[in-house]
Design a protein around this motif. Structure first.
Motif, PDB file in Angstrom:
ATOM      1  N   ALA A 125       0.820  -1.223   0.000  1.00  0.00           N
ATOM      2  CA  ALA A 125       0.000   0.000   0.000  1.00  0.00           C
ATOM      3  C   ALA A 125       0.848   1.266   0.000  1.00  0.00           C
ATOM      4  CB  ALA A 125      -0.947  -0.007   1.203  1.00  0.00           C
ATOM      5  N   LEU A 126       1.953   1.262   0.749  1.00  0.00           N
ATOM      6  CA  LEU A 126       2.772   2.477   0.847  1.00  0.00           C
ATOM      7  C   LEU A 126       3.369   2.899  -0.497  1.00  0.00           C
ATOM      8  CD1 LEU A 126       3.942   4.689   2.651  1.00  0.00           C
ATOM      9  CD2 LEU A 126       5.822   3.149   3.223  1.00  0.00           C
ATOM     10  N   PRO A 127       3.923   1.991  -1.320  1.00  0.00           N
ATOM     11  CA  PRO A 127       4.421   2.414  -2.633  1.00  0.00           C
ATOM     12  C   PRO A 127       3.332   3.019  -3.518  1.00  0.00           C
ATOM     13  CG  PRO A 127       5.347   0.284  -2.058  1.00  0.00           C
ATOM     14  CD  PRO A 127       4.286   0.587  -1.035  1.00  0.00           C
ATOM     15  N   LEU A 128       2.095   2.541  -3.382  1.00  0.00           N
ATOM     16  CA  LEU A 128       1.008   3.108  -4.181  1.00  0.00           C
ATOM     17  C   LEU A 128       0.756   4.563  -3.795  1.00  0.00           C
ATOM     18  CD1 LEU A 128      -1.120   2.592  -6.363  1.00  0.00           C
ATOM     19  CD2 LEU A 128      -2.662   1.784  -4.558  1.00  0.00           C
ATOM     20  N   ALA A 129       0.841   4.863  -2.491  1.00  0.00           N
ATOM     21  CA  ALA A 129       0.689   6.252  -2.042  1.00  0.00           C
ATOM     22  C   ALA A 129       1.796   7.119  -2.631  1.00  0.00           C
ATOM     23  CB  ALA A 129       0.723   6.311  -0.516  1.00  0.00           C
ATOM     24  N   PHE A 157      -1.396   3.621   3.524  1.00  0.00           N
ATOM     25  CA  PHE A 157      -1.653   4.543   2.423  1.00  0.00           C
ATOM     26  C   PHE A 157      -1.752   5.984   2.926  1.00  0.00           C
ATOM     27  CE2 PHE A 157      -4.194   6.784  -0.737  1.00  0.00           C
ATOM     28  CZ  PHE A 157      -3.555   6.416  -1.915  1.00  0.00           C
ATOM     29  N   VAL A 158      -2.479   6.180   4.022  1.00  0.00           N
ATOM     30  CA  VAL A 158      -2.654   7.528   4.577  1.00  0.00           C
ATOM     31  C   VAL A 158      -1.315   8.095   5.043  1.00  0.00           C
ATOM     32  CG1 VAL A 158      -3.635   8.797   6.536  1.00  0.00           C
ATOM     33  CG2 VAL A 158      -5.090   7.291   5.161  1.00  0.00           C
ATOM     34  N   SER A 159      -0.495   7.260   5.696  1.00  0.00           N
ATOM     35  CA  SER A 159       0.799   7.755   6.174  1.00  0.00           C
ATOM     36  C   SER A 159       1.676   8.174   4.997  1.00  0.00           C
ATOM     37  CB  SER A 159       1.505   6.697   7.021  1.00  0.00           C
ATOM     38  OG  SER A 159       1.900   5.590   6.244  1.00  0.00           O
TER      39      SER A 159
END
Length: 368
Positions: A125-129, A157-159
């Motif tokens: 999720a983090l790379p997508l953000a 994702f929010v972070s």
């Protein structure tokens, strides 16, 4: 030669039975290519069906596999709740636990005998953000299922968005029993974000959400839709492809991944199962689980038929050329380090695929 007995716990019945079939297929492909042996020993796979999230049932099966069946390793685990329960058994018995799907960040920290070969929700999720910010998508909303993995996805994702200076207009949580997304679509229309990130457990929920998105004309609003690859799992993508057309997702494996290792994997898979069953991320993790067990048991660190802590140590730092790309078991956390791909759902040669077009390399779990 004494067989290597591996206890495999997963879902072979109920609504998540597809996961068990994918586990079976991925392991079968690896064993077929290696004469049904791991580290020179014939293999016995002892399956135990735990349909869905049922930690107490998973714990009982694990206990029986350890005490009655005398397995040397435990593996499988599609649900994190089950993995935590089985992790307690593995720790008490001092047996390696090879996690082939469960994606909660805390599993390897909680269980010192666990080794993960799959992924974590935060890891994809983090790379997508970060990618979204690169596209100028700085005003977003999230829609996630209201359970542990959904909260993990939302948090990662929010972070990522806020760390990059973006704004989150709303974080909407959806009960797992939700069948009607009308109210959520109305709320998103009112908020008018540049993009919406959603995470719903693999299966029927993403398809239902995508159908509401289409039928309520949300694509015409100009709002971009983003998700993790659970929403477009390759093994059921043909059934929902039109609904997901153009959807951008992030994940660690695509059936369409362009590499020699994946061409071998998908070729053997198709010869064995035909075109009706396509390998998804469950299958590739099960394949890699056996590859990792073979590498660990064949390594100098495991010389002398190592068991327990010595065998767990043999997994640390392992590197494999997986069908998904290069993977590594972190020497400190025993968690997977791998490439995360940004993909788009497209129709290619008459088949729906997740086409990879960008990558983030050597991604670790941000929750550790």
């Amino acid at each position: 030669m004494r067989p290597l007995r591996i206890g495999v716990i997963g879902s072979w019945s109920g609504p998540y039975a597809g996961g068990g079939r994918q586990f079976d297929a991925g392991m079968a492909v690896w064993l077929a290519a290696h004469n049904q042996h791991i580290a020179g020993r014939p293999v016995e796979l002892l399956r135990r069906d735990v349909p869905g999230s049922a930690p107490e049932q998973a714990r009982r099966h694990a206990q029986d596999l350890v005490e009655s069946e005398r397995v040397e390793l435990l593996a499988g685990l599609d649900f994190s709740s089950n993995a935590y329960a089985v992790g307690n058994v593995a720790t008490q018995a001092k047996l390696p636990l090879v996690v082939m799907n469960a994606a909660s960040s805390g599993i390897t920290a909680r269980c010192p005998f666990a080794v993960r070969v799959s992924f974590t929700i935060g890891q994809v999720a983090l790379p997508l953000a970060r990618w979204a910010l690169q596209q100028g998508l700085r005003n977003v909303c999230t829609v996630v299922a209201d359970y542990a993995s959904g909260v993990d996805a939302e948090s990662a994702f929010v972070s990522g968005i806020t760390a990059g200076g973006g704004q989150v207009g709303a974080m909407l949580r959806v009960p797992l029993s939700t069948l009607d997304y009308s109210a959520y679509m109305l709320r998103l229309r009112e908020l008018k974000p540049q993009a919406v990130f959603f995470f719903l457990p693999s299966g029927q929920m993403p398809a239902t959400f995508l159908k509401f998105w289409r039928d309520r004309g949300m694509a015409d609003t100009g709002i971009r839709l983003l998700a993790t690859g659970d929403a477009t799992d390759d093994h059921y993508l043909e059934g929902i492809g039109e609904l997901a057309d153009g959807l951008v997702t992030s994940h660690h494996y695509s059936f369409a991944h362009d590499s020699a290792a994946n061409r071998r994997f998908t070729g053997i898979f198709e010869n064995e199962y035909g075109s009706h069953l396509r390998p998804g991320y469950f299958a590739v993790a099960a394949h890699d689980a056996l590859a990792a067990v073979d590498a660990a048991m064949s390594s100098p660190a495991a010389r002398g038929n190592a068991t327990g802590e010595r065998l767990v140590d043999a997994f640390r730092g392992l590197k494999l050329d997986s069908p998904r790309g290069p993977v590594e078991i972190d020497a400190h956390t025993r968690d997977i380090v791998q490439t995360v791909y940004i993909r788009r759902v497209e129709r290619r040669d008459g088949r729906w695929v997740n086409r990879e077009f960008e990558r983030f390399e050597r991604v670790r779990d941000p929750g550790v």
